[in-house]
Design a protein around this motif. Structure first.
Motif, PDB file in Angstrom:
ATOM      1  N   GLU A 117      -0.524  -2.683  -5.307  1.00  0.00           N
ATOM      2  CA  GLU A 117      -1.772  -4.127  -5.803  1.00  0.00           C
ATOM      3  C   GLU A 117      -1.675  -5.005  -5.085  1.00  0.00           C
ATOM      4  O   GLU A 117      -1.024  -5.511  -3.685  1.00  0.00           O
ATOM      5  CB  GLU A 117      -0.292  -5.237  -7.019  1.00  0.00           C
ATOM      6  CG  GLU A 117       0.016  -6.000  -7.371  1.00  0.00           C
ATOM      7  CD  GLU A 117       0.420  -6.680  -8.844  1.00  0.00           C
ATOM      8  OE1 GLU A 117      -0.682  -7.526  -9.171  1.00  0.00           O
ATOM      9  OE2 GLU A 117       1.174  -6.397  -8.937  1.00  0.00           O
ATOM     10  N   PRO A 118      -3.031  -5.362  -4.883  1.00  0.00           N
ATOM     11  CA  PRO A 118      -3.794  -6.444  -3.851  1.00  0.00           C
ATOM     12  C   PRO A 118      -2.790  -7.641  -3.375  1.00  0.00           C
ATOM     13  O   PRO A 118      -2.905  -7.877  -4.774  1.00  0.00           O
ATOM     14  CB  PRO A 118      -4.883  -6.820  -4.199  1.00  0.00           C
ATOM     15  CG  PRO A 118      -4.889  -5.181  -5.307  1.00  0.00           C
ATOM     16  CD  PRO A 118      -4.221  -5.021  -5.768  1.00  0.00           C
ATOM     17  N   SER A 119      -2.765  -7.582  -2.377  1.00  0.00           N
ATOM     18  CA  SER A 119      -2.136  -9.371  -1.611  1.00  0.00           C
ATOM     19  C   SER A 119      -2.397  -9.190  -0.200  1.00  0.00           C
ATOM     20  O   SER A 119      -3.702  -8.369   0.238  1.00  0.00           O
ATOM     21  CB  SER A 119      -0.661  -8.532  -1.903  1.00  0.00           C
ATOM     22  OG  SER A 119      -0.279  -8.337  -0.821  1.00  0.00           O
ATOM     23  N   TRP A 120      -1.872 -10.730  -0.175  1.00  0.00           N
ATOM     24  CA  TRP A 120      -3.050 -11.071   1.007  1.00  0.00           C
ATOM     25  C   TRP A 120      -2.045  -9.879   2.261  1.00  0.00           C
ATOM     26  O   TRP A 120      -2.895  -9.360   3.399  1.00  0.00           O
ATOM     27  CB  TRP A 120      -2.616 -12.285   1.634  1.00  0.00           C
ATOM     28  CG  TRP A 120      -4.413 -13.650   0.898  1.00  0.00           C
ATOM     29  CD1 TRP A 120      -3.281 -14.192  -0.209  1.00  0.00           C
ATOM     30  CD2 TRP A 120      -4.680 -13.284   1.079  1.00  0.00           C
ATOM     31  NE1 TRP A 120      -4.602 -14.543  -0.873  1.00  0.00           N
ATOM     32  CE2 TRP A 120      -4.988 -14.494  -0.101  1.00  0.00           C
ATOM     33  CE3 TRP A 120      -5.903 -12.873   1.499  1.00  0.00           C
ATOM     34  CZ2 TRP A 120      -6.579 -14.546  -0.485  1.00  0.00           C
ATOM     35  CZ3 TRP A 120      -7.606 -13.623   1.270  1.00  0.00           C
ATOM     36  CH2 TRP A 120      -7.688 -13.780   0.898  1.00  0.00           C
ATOM     37  N   LYS A 121      -0.724  -9.908   2.130  1.00  0.00           N
ATOM     38  CA  LYS A 121      -0.416  -9.228   3.055  1.00  0.00           C
ATOM     39  C   LYS A 121      -0.873  -7.274   3.340  1.00  0.00           C
ATOM     40  O   LYS A 121      -1.444  -6.992   4.273  1.00  0.00           O
ATOM     41  CB  LYS A 121       0.425  -8.647   2.781  1.00  0.00           C
ATOM     42  CG  LYS A 121       1.588  -7.788   4.366  1.00  0.00           C
ATOM     43  CD  LYS A 121       3.817  -7.918   3.368  1.00  0.00           C
ATOM     44  CE  LYS A 121       3.987  -6.810   4.255  1.00  0.00           C
ATOM     45  NZ  LYS A 121       5.926  -6.928   4.238  1.00  0.00           N
ATOM     46  N   LEU A 122      -1.134  -7.226   1.898  1.00  0.00           N
ATOM     47  CA  LEU A 122      -2.094  -5.738   1.434  1.00  0.00           C
ATOM     48  C   LEU A 122      -3.311  -5.725   2.348  1.00  0.00           C
ATOM     49  O   LEU A 122      -3.945  -4.842   3.900  1.00  0.00           O
ATOM     50  CB  LEU A 122      -2.356  -5.763   0.561  1.00  0.00           C
ATOM     51  CG  LEU A 122      -3.084  -4.063   0.380  1.00  0.00           C
ATOM     52  CD1 LEU A 122      -1.953  -2.752   0.685  1.00  0.00           C
ATOM     53  CD2 LEU A 122      -3.022  -3.705  -0.769  1.00  0.00           C
TER      54      LEU A 122
ATOM     55  N   GLY B   9      -6.450  -9.835  -1.494  1.00  0.00           N
ATOM     56  CA  GLY B   9      -6.025 -11.056  -1.640  1.00  0.00           C
ATOM     57  C   GLY B   9      -6.343 -12.102  -2.847  1.00  0.00           C
ATOM     58  O   GLY B   9      -5.577 -13.069  -3.409  1.00  0.00           O
TER      59      GLY B   9
END
Length: 245
Positions: free
Chosen positions: A69-74, A208
């Motif tokens: 799932e997209p995130s800023w960490k990813l 993100g």
């Protein structure tokens, strides 16, 4: 060639021409690849092993886009892996020229990895849109397919242009091949930035913020499609001129 500094100097001397290369590849990706090639040389790696390392970073990042799932960490992790994979993609050719260990097998492997990358990165975006996107409209699912088409046709047509141009040069003899090359254009290097794969990778820093990512990805899709149209017209004219010559 003992020290890393000596290896780097040798690599700079064996660098490919900067003609037709964007500022990102010239001043960021190639220098990064040169450092990685020097490290690979010191570690005793072959160019094909460096190509496979590039594939490991790139395909790992692509799989993450599709599965996580997209995130800023990813976003940061995906961009970093794509950028490192792209640098290793430059390093394999530099290492091959340095060591003289390049060959048809290595060039073939490099092109297979590149083609797979272009197919899979947009497929991963399509899967991410479908699984996590909460899209304003299902029509957005067509965007990665269109972008994929533009990217793959550009890659294949450019490769054919290069190989057919070499064949024509060989057939027309040394006098044609000795024609001086046009000087490297800084304006062209700037103009090519939007079409550079390294610049494309930057859009994944927006993962993100799904809306911003979709917008940035859509803009790049339009730009790449326009570049494709311009490239196809240019390459067709060049190949037609070679036949006339």
């Amino acid at each position: 060639m003992g020290s890393t500094g000596t290896v780097l100097r040798e690599l700079r001397g064996a660098q490919k021409s900067a003609k037709g290369v964007s500022l990102y590849s010239r001043y960021v990706n190639r220098p990064a690849g040169r450092v990685l090639a020097a490290g690979a040389y010191r570690a005793g790696l072959s160019p094909n092993q460096v190509t496979l390392i590039s594939a490991l970073f790139t395909y790992g990042a692509v799989a993450s886009v599709a599965l996580v799932e997209p995130s800023w960490k990813l976003a940061v992790l995906v961009y970093a892996a794509l950028a490192v994979g792209f640098a290793f993609d430059s390093a394999d050719g530099q290492l091959a020229r340095l060591t003289g260990r390049g060959g048809p097998d290595g060039e073939w492997l490099d092109h297979v990895v590149d083609c797979g990358k272009l197919l899979l990165v947009h497929t991963a975006v399509l899967i991410s849109f479908y699984r996590f996107g909460e899209l304003p409209s299902e029509a957005w699912l067509l965007l990665p397919l269109g972008f994929q088409l533009a990217a793959v046709v550009t890659f294949c047509a450019g490769l054919l242009r290069e190989n057919l141009g070499k064949a024509a040069a060989s057939a027309q003899g040394p006098s044609w091949a000795a024609t001086p090359a046009a000087p490297v254009s800084r304006v062209r290097a700037v103009a090519l930035l939007p079409a550079d794969y390294g610049v494309f990778c930057l859009v994944f820093l927006l993962l993100g913020a799904p809306g911003a990512f979709r917008a940035g990805y859509a803009v790049l899709a339009v730009v790449h499609t326009l570049f494709l149209a311009a490239f196809l017209a240019k390459w067709f004219r060049e190949l037609k001129a070679l036949r006339a010559g």
